[in-house]
Design an enzyme around this catalytic site. Structure first.
Site, PDB file in Angstrom:
ATOM      1  N   HIS A  65       0.838  -1.198   0.000  1.00 34.37           N
ATOM      2  CA  HIS A  65       0.000   0.000   0.000  1.00 34.37           C
ATOM      3  C   HIS A  65       0.873   1.250   0.000  1.00 34.37           C
ATOM      4  CE1 HIS A  65      -3.878  -1.973   1.769  1.00 34.37           C
ATOM      5  NE2 HIS A  65      -3.327  -2.721   0.820  1.00 34.37           N
ATOM      6  N   GLU A  67       0.898   3.827   1.944  1.00 33.41           N
ATOM      7  CA  GLU A  67       1.413   4.199   3.258  1.00 33.41           C
ATOM      8  C   GLU A  67       2.629   3.358   3.634  1.00 33.41           C
ATOM      9  OE1 GLU A  67      -3.192   4.386   3.714  1.00 33.41           O
ATOM     10  OE2 GLU A  67      -1.725   3.335   2.473  1.00 33.41           O
ATOM     11  N   CYS A  95      -6.361   1.959   5.707  1.00 31.98           N
ATOM     12  CA  CYS A  95      -6.996   0.711   6.115  1.00 31.98           C
ATOM     13  C   CYS A  95      -6.438   0.307   7.485  1.00 31.98           C
ATOM     14  CB  CYS A  95      -6.735  -0.388   5.084  1.00 31.98           C
ATOM     15  SG  CYS A  95      -5.009  -0.948   5.036  1.00 31.98           S
TER      16      CYS A  95
END
Length: 161
Positions: A65, A67, A95
């Site tokens: 992801h 991040e 998430c």
């Protein structure tokens, strides 16, 4: 129906808008790669020390992801795993996995654009962040959410062909 909340943050600090636009640039890179268009930058003392965008398809890795990519880059830049005095700017609400990773980095602040109604951490567990982490949501929410909506609309059209 959109799963991205376009609630606009009031009294937007100039630096939040600036760094969220850099995160949007990262999201555009993901879009161009046919990745889910989420982008992230990590800022410390007014300087970008890490950036990333989704690479789950490119790397065949569900943990790639935006991040996580940004956390890795920031940690390599500063030579340490803790990001206590840093801010994560991310186009879509993190998430649970990414919120949990931010907990372990002891991130000082999370700033996100649009809310993620299906998989966002606030829907599942708002307390997953480090207790000292400050959160600001809704920064450039409409632009951030619109990019995601556009991406999935395009994917549906491709699927319907």
């Amino acid at each position: 129906m959109s799963y991205y909340n376009f609630e606009v943050s009031k009294n937007l600090p100039e630096e939040d808008e600036h760094f969220m636009r850099l995160a949007l640039n990262e999201a555009q890179k993901a879009f161009a790669l046919q990745e889910i268009p989420i982008g992230a930058v990590i800022v410390c003392n007014g300087k970008v020390i890490g950036r990333g965008h989704n690479l789950t398809e490119q790397l065949n890795d569900v943990t790639a992801h935006a991040e996580i990519q940004a956390f890795t880059a920031a940690s390599q830049t500063i030579g340490g795993k803790y990001l206590k005095n840093c801010t994560l700017y991310v186009t879509i609400e993190p998430c649970v996995m990414c919120a949990g990773a931010s907990y372990w980095t002891q991130l000082g602040r999370v700033v996100y654009g649009a809310r993620e109604e299906k998989r966002g951490f606030t829907r599942i567990n708002e307390n997953i962040l480090h207790p000292k982490t400050l959160v600001t949501g809704g920064v450039l929410a409409e632009e951030c959410g619109a990019l995601m909506t556009s991406f999935f609309k395009q994917k549906r059209k491709e699927f319907d062909k």
